[in-house]
Scaffold this motif. Structure first.
Motif, PDB file in Angstrom:
ATOM      1  N   ASN A 193       0.925  -1.708  -0.399  1.00 48.82           N
ATOM      2  CA  ASN A 193      -0.002  -0.029   0.241  1.00 48.82           C
ATOM      3  C   ASN A 193       1.277   1.190   0.419  1.00 48.82           C
ATOM      4  OD1 ASN A 193      -2.367   1.515  -0.331  1.00 48.82           O
ATOM      5  ND2 ASN A 193      -2.578   1.458   1.915  1.00 48.82           N
ATOM      6  N   ARG A 194       2.025   1.167  -0.829  1.00 50.25           N
ATOM      7  CA  ARG A 194       2.814   2.176  -0.514  1.00 50.25           C
ATOM      8  C   ARG A 194       3.325   2.672  -2.361  1.00 50.25           C
ATOM      9  NH1 ARG A 194       1.675   3.045   3.320  1.00 50.25           N
ATOM     10  NH2 ARG A 194       2.201   3.458   5.343  1.00 50.25           N
ATOM     11  N   GLU A 195       3.677   3.255  -2.588  1.00 49.57           N
ATOM     12  CA  GLU A 195       4.658   3.459  -4.050  1.00 49.57           C
ATOM     13  C   GLU A 195       5.601   2.470  -3.977  1.00 49.57           C
ATOM     14  OE1 GLU A 195       6.310   6.847  -5.207  1.00 49.57           O
ATOM     15  OE2 GLU A 195       4.623   8.491  -3.807  1.00 49.57           O
ATOM     16  N   PRO A 196       6.153   1.708  -5.650  1.00 49.35           N
ATOM     17  CA  PRO A 196       7.134   0.722  -5.314  1.00 49.35           C
ATOM     18  C   PRO A 196       7.904   0.439  -4.926  1.00 49.35           C
ATOM     19  CG  PRO A 196       6.310   1.428  -7.372  1.00 49.35           C
ATOM     20  CD  PRO A 196       5.528   1.992  -6.501  1.00 49.35           C
ATOM     21  N   TRP A 197       8.784   2.194  -4.930  1.00 51.89           N
ATOM     22  CA  TRP A 197       9.700   2.649  -4.394  1.00 51.89           C
ATOM     23  C   TRP A 197      10.335   3.978  -2.789  1.00 51.89           C
ATOM     24  CZ3 TRP A 197      13.631  -0.867  -5.859  1.00 51.89           C
ATOM     25  CH2 TRP A 197      13.938  -1.622  -7.334  1.00 51.89           C
ATOM     26  N   GLU A 198       9.019   3.462  -2.037  1.00 51.54           N
ATOM     27  CA  GLU A 198       9.344   4.765  -0.873  1.00 51.54           C
ATOM     28  C   GLU A 198      10.573   4.180  -0.353  1.00 51.54           C
ATOM     29  OE1 GLU A 198       5.922   7.016   0.435  1.00 51.54           O
ATOM     30  OE2 GLU A 198       4.257   5.367  -0.995  1.00 51.54           O
ATOM     31  N   LEU A 199      11.910   4.460  -0.816  1.00 46.76           N
ATOM     32  CA  LEU A 199      12.829   3.757   0.740  1.00 46.76           C
ATOM     33  C   LEU A 199      13.423   4.267   1.600  1.00 46.76           C
ATOM     34  CD1 LEU A 199      14.383   1.735  -2.194  1.00 46.76           C
ATOM     35  CD2 LEU A 199      12.639   0.525  -0.464  1.00 46.76           C
ATOM     36  N   MET A 208      18.147   2.613   6.408  1.00 49.58           N
ATOM     37  CA  MET A 208      17.771   1.160   6.740  1.00 49.58           C
ATOM     38  C   MET A 208      19.313   0.645   6.138  1.00 49.58           C
ATOM     39  SD  MET A 208      13.447   0.859   5.849  1.00 49.58           S
ATOM     40  CE  MET A 208      14.264  -1.050   5.865  1.00 49.58           C
ATOM     41  N   PHE A 209      19.132   1.152   4.655  1.00 51.23           N
ATOM     42  CA  PHE A 209      20.311   0.082   4.130  1.00 51.23           C
ATOM     43  C   PHE A 209      21.773   1.028   4.086  1.00 51.23           C
ATOM     44  CE2 PHE A 209      15.635   1.204   2.587  1.00 51.23           C
ATOM     45  CZ  PHE A 209      15.245  -0.034   2.208  1.00 51.23           C
ATOM     46  N   LEU A 210      22.778  -0.218   4.056  1.00 49.33           N
ATOM     47  CA  LEU A 210      23.719   0.217   3.635  1.00 49.33           C
ATOM     48  C   LEU A 210      24.446   0.646   2.465  1.00 49.33           C
ATOM     49  CD1 LEU A 210      24.570  -3.937   4.442  1.00 49.33           C
ATOM     50  CD2 LEU A 210      24.752  -1.645   6.704  1.00 49.33           C
ATOM     51  N   GLU A 211      23.415   0.257   1.368  1.00 51.87           N
ATOM     52  CA  GLU A 211      23.765   1.344   0.365  1.00 51.87           C
ATOM     53  C   GLU A 211      23.409   2.260  -0.230  1.00 51.87           C
ATOM     54  OE1 GLU A 211      24.923  -3.258  -0.072  1.00 51.87           O
ATOM     55  OE2 GLU A 211      23.015  -2.457   0.000  1.00 51.87           O
ATOM     56  N   THR A 212      22.907   2.862  -0.834  1.00 55.63           N
ATOM     57  CA  THR A 212      22.757   4.168  -1.290  1.00 55.63           C
ATOM     58  C   THR A 212      21.104   3.990  -2.447  1.00 55.63           C
ATOM     59  OG1 THR A 212      24.381   5.815  -1.123  1.00 55.63           O
ATOM     60  CG2 THR A 212      22.192   6.318  -2.555  1.00 55.63           C
ATOM     61  N   PRO A 213      19.732   4.306  -1.984  1.00 56.78           N
ATOM     62  CA  PRO A 213      18.642   3.969  -2.645  1.00 56.78           C
ATOM     63  C   PRO A 213      19.148   3.965  -4.247  1.00 56.78           C
ATOM     64  CG  PRO A 213      17.983   4.317  -0.784  1.00 56.78           C
ATOM     65  CD  PRO A 213      19.342   4.645  -0.084  1.00 56.78           C
ATOM     66  N   PRO A 214      18.162   3.644  -5.276  1.00 53.94           N
ATOM     67  CA  PRO A 214      18.533   4.242  -7.029  1.00 53.94           C
ATOM     68  C   PRO A 214      17.632   5.740  -6.825  1.00 53.94           C
ATOM     69  CG  PRO A 214      17.086   2.451  -6.144  1.00 53.94           C
ATOM     70  CD  PRO A 214      17.165   2.780  -5.282  1.00 53.94           C
ATOM     71  N   PRO A 215      18.515   7.071  -7.544  1.00 56.65           N
ATOM     72  CA  PRO A 215      17.851   7.693  -8.142  1.00 56.65           C
ATOM     73  C   PRO A 215      16.039   8.213  -7.930  1.00 56.65           C
ATOM     74  CG  PRO A 215      19.251   7.084  -9.610  1.00 56.65           C
ATOM     75  CD  PRO A 215      19.544   6.098  -8.431  1.00 56.65           C
ATOM     76  N   PHE A 216      15.729   6.986  -8.602  1.00 57.92           N
ATOM     77  CA  PHE A 216      14.314   7.597  -8.757  1.00 57.92           C
ATOM     78  C   PHE A 216      13.519   7.367  -7.767  1.00 57.92           C
ATOM     79  CE2 PHE A 216      15.864   2.940 -10.340  1.00 57.92           C
ATOM     80  CZ  PHE A 216      14.789   2.041  -9.450  1.00 57.92           C
ATOM     81  N   ALA A 217      14.193   6.280  -6.963  1.00 60.19           N
ATOM     82  CA  ALA A 217      13.659   5.965  -5.767  1.00 60.19           C
ATOM     83  C   ALA A 217      13.013   7.264  -4.839  1.00 60.19           C
ATOM     84  CB  ALA A 217      14.447   5.433  -4.143  1.00 60.19           C
ATOM     85  N   ASN A 218      11.663   7.069  -3.983  1.00 62.50           N
ATOM     86  CA  ASN A 218      11.020   8.526  -3.091  1.00 62.50           C
ATOM     87  C   ASN A 218      11.510   8.313  -1.928  1.00 62.50           C
ATOM     88  OD1 ASN A 218       9.247   9.900  -2.047  1.00 62.50           O
ATOM     89  ND2 ASN A 218       7.996   9.634  -2.929  1.00 62.50           N
ATOM     90  N   LEU A 270      20.553  -3.580   0.692  1.00 61.43           N
ATOM     91  CA  LEU A 270      19.930  -2.736  -0.139  1.00 61.43           C
ATOM     92  C   LEU A 270      19.277  -3.558  -1.162  1.00 61.43           C
ATOM     93  CD1 LEU A 270      18.623  -0.023  -1.599  1.00 61.43           C
ATOM     94  CD2 LEU A 270      20.113  -0.777  -3.348  1.00 61.43           C
ATOM     95  N   ASP A 271      19.323  -4.561  -1.790  1.00 58.66           N
ATOM     96  CA  ASP A 271      19.207  -5.795  -2.262  1.00 58.66           C
ATOM     97  C   ASP A 271      17.953  -7.065  -1.584  1.00 58.66           C
ATOM     98  OD1 ASP A 271      20.958  -5.449  -4.226  1.00 58.66           O
ATOM     99  OD2 ASP A 271      22.199  -7.277  -4.023  1.00 58.66           O
ATOM    100  N   GLU A 272      17.563  -6.275  -0.335  1.00 54.35           N
ATOM    101  CA  GLU A 272      16.514  -7.185   0.503  1.00 54.35           C
ATOM    102  C   GLU A 272      15.539  -6.480  -0.234  1.00 54.35           C
ATOM    103  OE1 GLU A 272      15.861  -9.510   2.663  1.00 54.35           O
ATOM    104  OE2 GLU A 272      17.670 -10.315   2.496  1.00 54.35           O
ATOM    105  N   ALA A 273      15.682  -5.064  -0.436  1.00 56.23           N
ATOM    106  CA  ALA A 273      13.811  -4.342  -0.782  1.00 56.23           C
ATOM    107  C   ALA A 273      14.007  -4.427  -2.285  1.00 56.23           C
ATOM    108  CB  ALA A 273      14.762  -2.718  -0.799  1.00 56.23           C
ATOM    109  N   VAL A 274      15.238  -4.345  -3.190  1.00 53.04           N
ATOM    110  CA  VAL A 274      15.318  -4.859  -4.836  1.00 53.04           C
ATOM    111  C   VAL A 274      14.265  -5.876  -4.582  1.00 53.04           C
ATOM    112  CG1 VAL A 274      16.419  -5.226  -6.585  1.00 53.04           C
ATOM    113  CG2 VAL A 274      17.114  -2.975  -5.016  1.00 53.04           C
ATOM    114  N   GLY A 275      15.189  -7.134  -4.100  1.00 56.56           N
ATOM    115  CA  GLY A 275      14.495  -8.481  -4.090  1.00 56.56           C
ATOM    116  C   GLY A 275      12.910  -8.575  -3.500  1.00 56.56           C
TER     117      GLY A 275
END
Length: 295
Positions: free
Chosen positions: A86-92, A96-106, A136-141
């Motif tokens: 119930n969120r946008e696909p990339w509201e990150l 939380m993450f060891l790596e930086t979220p992708p530039p298109f993430a909200n 970050l792979d956790e979220a991506v997966g």
């Protein structure tokens, strides 16, 4: 071990179909999932009870009669603490993450700021899920393997429903804590009906929903404090014959929030929800509508 193994033995979600769909309604229960993968629990700092604080316990069961009434239901088996569809696909949340979220993430939405993004950082009232940062792979997966297929299944149900009936109504089913009160009045609502302040469903649809629940003896609030999330906002297009309502049920009506067990009120409430669905589906508050060619 990875996301691919988390739901090897249990499907992440289920499309529950009636023998024949006879009404232009689709029911959705995105937060009632109660299969907590062992790998996920090992990553969390919370115990098996605390991690359930955000779960919409048993909501799919409360609305189970939708199938008998001729309407399909999409129900999550994955828990909201693991992934929130119930969120946008990339509201990150970058915290939380060891790596930086992708530039298109909200990364700046109000929901992310509150710890309740697509992959939540907290449950309940501010309890951190993880003991430290996660890959970050956790979220991506989770997004690629579960979020995207979930929404594709929901989209197919809605598209097929509109193709068959000319219109479609999505009822997004949720629950809320028993502690919820309405502003200065302090009134405890039994249900909250959200239509994104009129943007996701016709006034007739909203009024019928509130009217039926009220006639059954329940206290019903409209849009406050819950007006609907990404699902109602994304799928509700009343001018195109697509209506989406979020319905929140007060957990105090049907369960013990401390033990996560059904109370004696569960079956009476389920029967009333069945009555509500029967009346709403019969009323077809948009029966004479035909979608406009374009918004």
């Amino acid at each position: 071990m990875s996301t691919e193994t988390d739901f090897r033995d249990t499907a992440p979600f289920e499309v529950r179909q009636p023998e024949r769909q006879t009404v232009p309604f689709v029911f959705n229960s995105p937060h009632s999932g109660r299969h907590y993968p062992q790998r996920f629990l090992a990553m969390a700092r919370l115990d098996r009870d605390a991690i359930r604080r955000s779960e919409d316990c048993f909501v799919d069961e409360l609305f189970r009669e939708s199938l008998a009434l001729g309407a399909p239901m999409l129900a999550a088996n994955f828990p909201r603490a693991y992934l929130d569809v119930n969120r946008e696909p990339w509201e990150l949340d970058p915290r939380m993450f060891l790596e930086t979220p992708p530039p298109f993430a909200n990364v700046r939405s109000a929901r992310v700021a509150g710890g309740l993004g697509t992959v939540p950082r907290i449950v309940g009232e501010g309890q951190e899920i993880y003991g430290g940062k996660i890959p970050l792979d956790e979220a991506v997966g989770r997004i690629n393997l579960i979020y995207k297929p979930y929404h594709e299944s929901l989209r197919r149900l809605i598209v097929a429903t509109q193709a068959r009936f000319g219109v479609a109504a999505l009822i997004d089913c949720h629950s809320m804590p028993a502690s919820i009160r309405l502003g200065e009045s302090g009134i405890r609502p039994d249900f909250i009906v959200g239509d994104r302040f009129g943007a996701s469903a016709s006034a007739a649809m909203t009024e019928a929903t509130i009217g039926i629940l009220t006639s059954l003896g329940y206290t019903v609030a409209h849009n406050k404090p819950y007006a609907g999330g990404f699902i109602t906002e994304h799928y509700g297009r009343p001018a195109r014959g697509l209506h989406a309502l979020q319905i929140e049920v007060n957990r105090g009506l049907y369960m013990n929030e401390r033990t996560y067990r059904k109370s004696s009120g569960f079956e009476p409430l389920a029967k009333d929800i069945s009555r509500f669905m029967t009346l709403l589906l019969r009323s077809a508050p948009f029966a004479d509508e035909r979608p406009l060619a374009a918004e």
